[in-house]
Design a protein around this motif. Structure first.
Motif, PDB file in Angstrom:
ATOM      1  N   GLU A   1       4.703  12.047   8.492  1.00  0.00           N
ATOM      2  CA  GLU A   1       5.945  11.618   9.137  1.00  0.00           C
ATOM      3  C   GLU A   1       5.796  11.633  10.656  1.00  0.00           C
ATOM      4  O   GLU A   1       6.293  10.754  11.357  1.00  0.00           O
ATOM      5  CB  GLU A   1       7.079  12.541   8.702  1.00  0.00           C
ATOM      6  N   THR A   2       5.110  12.675  11.141  1.00  0.00           N
ATOM      7  CA  THR A   2       4.825  12.789  12.576  1.00  0.00           C
ATOM      8  C   THR A   2       3.353  13.149  12.751  1.00  0.00           C
ATOM      9  O   THR A   2       2.674  13.476  11.779  1.00  0.00           O
ATOM     10  CB  THR A   2       5.701  13.878  13.227  1.00  0.00           C
TER      11      THR A   2
ATOM     12  N   ILE B   1       9.819   4.861   5.039  1.00  0.00           N
ATOM     13  CA  ILE B   1       9.302   4.461   6.356  1.00  0.00           C
ATOM     14  C   ILE B   1      10.244   4.995   7.425  1.00  0.00           C
ATOM     15  O   ILE B   1      11.385   4.538   7.560  1.00  0.00           O
ATOM     16  CB  ILE B   1       9.163   2.932   6.434  1.00  0.00           C
ATOM     17  N   ILE B   2       9.759   5.986   8.174  1.00  0.00           N
ATOM     18  CA  ILE B   2      10.558   6.628   9.217  1.00  0.00           C
ATOM     19  C   ILE B   2      10.298   5.977  10.566  1.00  0.00           C
ATOM     20  O   ILE B   2      11.198   5.782  11.370  1.00  0.00           O
ATOM     21  CB  ILE B   2      10.236   8.141   9.297  1.00  0.00           C
TER      22      ILE B   2
ATOM     23  N   VAL C   1       5.474   7.696   8.001  1.00  0.00           N
ATOM     24  CA  VAL C   1       5.919   7.579   6.608  1.00  0.00           C
ATOM     25  C   VAL C   1       6.001   8.995   6.032  1.00  0.00           C
ATOM     26  O   VAL C   1       5.059   9.782   6.187  1.00  0.00           O
ATOM     27  CB  VAL C   1       4.943   6.731   5.765  1.00  0.00           C
ATOM     28  N   ASP C   2       7.124   9.327   5.372  1.00  0.00           N
ATOM     29  CA  ASP C   2       7.244  10.678   4.836  1.00  0.00           C
ATOM     30  C   ASP C   2       6.622  10.790   3.444  1.00  0.00           C
ATOM     31  O   ASP C   2       6.126   9.798   2.890  1.00  0.00           O
ATOM     32  CB  ASP C   2       8.709  11.146   4.835  1.00  0.00           C
TER      33      ASP C   2
ATOM     34  N   GLU D   1       0.833  -1.208   0.000  1.00  0.00           N
ATOM     35  CA  GLU D   1       0.000   0.000   0.000  1.00  0.00           C
ATOM     36  C   GLU D   1       0.863   1.252   0.000  1.00  0.00           C
ATOM     37  O   GLU D   1       0.610   2.200  -0.754  1.00  0.00           O
ATOM     38  CB  GLU D   1      -0.920  -0.004   1.223  1.00  0.00           C
ATOM     39  N   ILE D   2       1.891   1.267   0.846  1.00  0.00           N
ATOM     40  CA  ILE D   2       2.781   2.438   0.926  1.00  0.00           C
ATOM     41  C   ILE D   2       3.499   2.648  -0.397  1.00  0.00           C
ATOM     42  O   ILE D   2       3.673   3.785  -0.858  1.00  0.00           O
ATOM     43  CB  ILE D   2       3.783   2.258   2.090  1.00  0.00           C
TER      44      ILE D   2
END
Length: 461
Positions: free
Chosen positions: A19-20, A52-53, A46-47, A6-7
């Motif tokens: 991301e946050t 993937i952060i 995720v940015d 999906e990502i």
């Protein structure tokens, strides 16, 4: 589909990355927008580039509670998402999964219904217009726009000939009672009224048109021919099919003792795509129409309105049917212009594949549905001359790096690069680049995905 897949597909109608944890208002808009359309997932960690952060797992329970409180305090009617974590690549992600609600329209409490309704259009959240809000309320009540009465039109003044003619051609009976049963007309206080479906079918509304154009080359810069059809919906269908046929290739085959002429794109597939556009388009928006564009590389049909309600392209491919205009769809089914519910897209694909063509491309671009039929363009250049030109230039290449290697390098770095850009960067002739690209495809190194205008190159090694 797992979360990684999906990502990898990127942000969409049903997916958003952060991301946050964003501000309260940003969370609320996304949750409301998902609830009003197809549902979706907001993934924290995720940015924007799909990297993937991850998030800090020390305060995950407090974070979940905070998000639940934000949604409860800012959104109305109440929305109950699923909030959970997923660990992937040793990184923790927080997922807020929202499902389409039954109490639409949902909105931001402090902004009220008139200003706080948001819709998910493509990968963005947009404030809903008054027309959008009215349409959401129709959806909540399970009523489609085309079955509503238009009280401002005198039913007795309407010419019903186009409707009656279609039924006669199918050897079917038609009378006032039949029109009532089909919801093309409704009776109130012993008076007959036309519904929007009848007026659309008759071409009464000015915006119910289909615009067709043949463009020179693969862009919209120069058109060769254009027509606008604003008559009844059945004439629009037949005229548009004829327009396309006039501007695509007709090929002859000898089968047995007879010659059979067929169009490069199956007429049945084109007709099915145009019917889909006519019965699924958003007729509430008076500023847009269906557009048919014919280019050297594709036939493009664009219908305003996006996919209806809570449906995605994945659902359609699996045979799910969700109709925006129920009365029009039922009329076409009654006239046997539609074979089976939910089979249109897959039937179009099969017709083209059986013909040996590339699979048509279906996409939802913002609030439009886009269908591209890929045309096979034969190279008209003298292949002998091109081969000779290529051989001469290849002989001058350095031993360190060939034109072929340079082309592969350019395509790896920019799969959407055009042939013209490759020519400029490598300072090579058109025939040389064409021949190299053709050779790379024959060798199984390169594959073209999609059309010349909007597709991309895929390196297979």
């Amino acid at each position: 589909m797992n979360i990684i897949d999906e990502i990898a597909k990127g942000e969409s109608k049903t997916l958003e990355f952060k991301e946050t944890l964003p501000q309260n208002s940003s969370i609320a808009k996304t949750i409301v927008a998902f609830s009003n359309r197809s549902g979706g997932k907001l993934i924290i960690g995720v940015d924007d580039n799909k990297n993937i952060i991850g998030i800090d797992d020390k305060s995950i329970f407090e974070l979940k509670d905070k998000i639940a409180s934000i949604i409860y305090d800012t959104c109305y009617p109440n929305i109950l998402p699923e909030i959970y974590t997923i660990t992937t690549h040793d990184k923790l992600l927080l997922v807020i999964e929202v499902f389409r609600g039954n109490l639409i329209p949902y909105y931001i409490k402090k902004e009220g219904k008139n200003g706080g309704v948001f819709l998910r259009i493509g990968a963005t959240n947009r404030k809903a217009s008054l027309e959008n809000i009215i349409d959401l309320e129709r959806q909540r009540n399970n009523i489609s726009y085309d079955e509503e009465i238009n009280y401002g039109v005198d039913f007795q003044s309407l010419d019903l000939t186009p409707i009656y003619k279609q039924f006669e051609e199918q050897n079917k009976s038609i009378d006032i009672n039949k029109l009532k049963n089909l919801k093309l007309i409704k009776e109130e206080h012993s008076k007959l009224y036309a519904t929007n479906a009848l007026l659309i079918a008759l071409g009464y509304y000015e915006h119910c048109t289909m615009k067709c154009a043949r463009f020179k080359g693969t862009t919209m810069e120069i058109f060769i021919d254009k027509k606008e059809y604003g008559t009844d919906i059945f004439s629009q269908l037949s005229n548009s099919v004829s327009f396309i046929q006039n501007h695509i290739n007709l090929r002859g085959e000898i089968k047995g003792l007879y010659r059979i002429d067929t169009y490069e794109i199956p007429t049945e597939a084109l007709r099915e795509a145009l019917i889909n556009a006519l019965i699924h388009r958003d007729y509430t928006n008076h500023g847009r129409d269906i557009k048919v564009g014919i280019y050297d590389d594709i036939v493009n049909i664009v219908s305003p309105g996006g996919l209806p309600y809570n449906i995605t392209l994945h659902d359609i491919y699996n045979g799910r049917s969700e109709t925006r205009n129920k009365v029009l769809a039922n009329l076409f089914k009654e006239l046997e212009l539609i074979e089976k519910w939910g089979t249109g897209i897959n039937r179009i694909k099969k017709l083209c594949i059986d013909k040996g063509l590339q699979e048509p491309l279906f996409s939802e671009k913002n609030d439009f549905i886009d269908i591209e039929f890929i045309r096979e363009i034969e190279n008209q250049k003298d292949t002998q001359e091109t081969a000779q030109e290529t051989a001469q230039e290849t002989a001058q290449e350095t031993a360190q790096e060939t034109t072929k290697d340079k082309i592969i390098f350019l395509l790896k770095n920019n799969p959407k690069i055009t042939k013209e850009d490759i020519m400029k960067k490598l300072n090579k002739a058109d025939g040389t680049i064409k021949q190299h690209l053709a050779n790379l495809k024959k060798e199984g190194i390169l594959k073209r995905i999609g059309s010349t205008r909007s597709g991309y190159w895929k390196i297979l090694i």
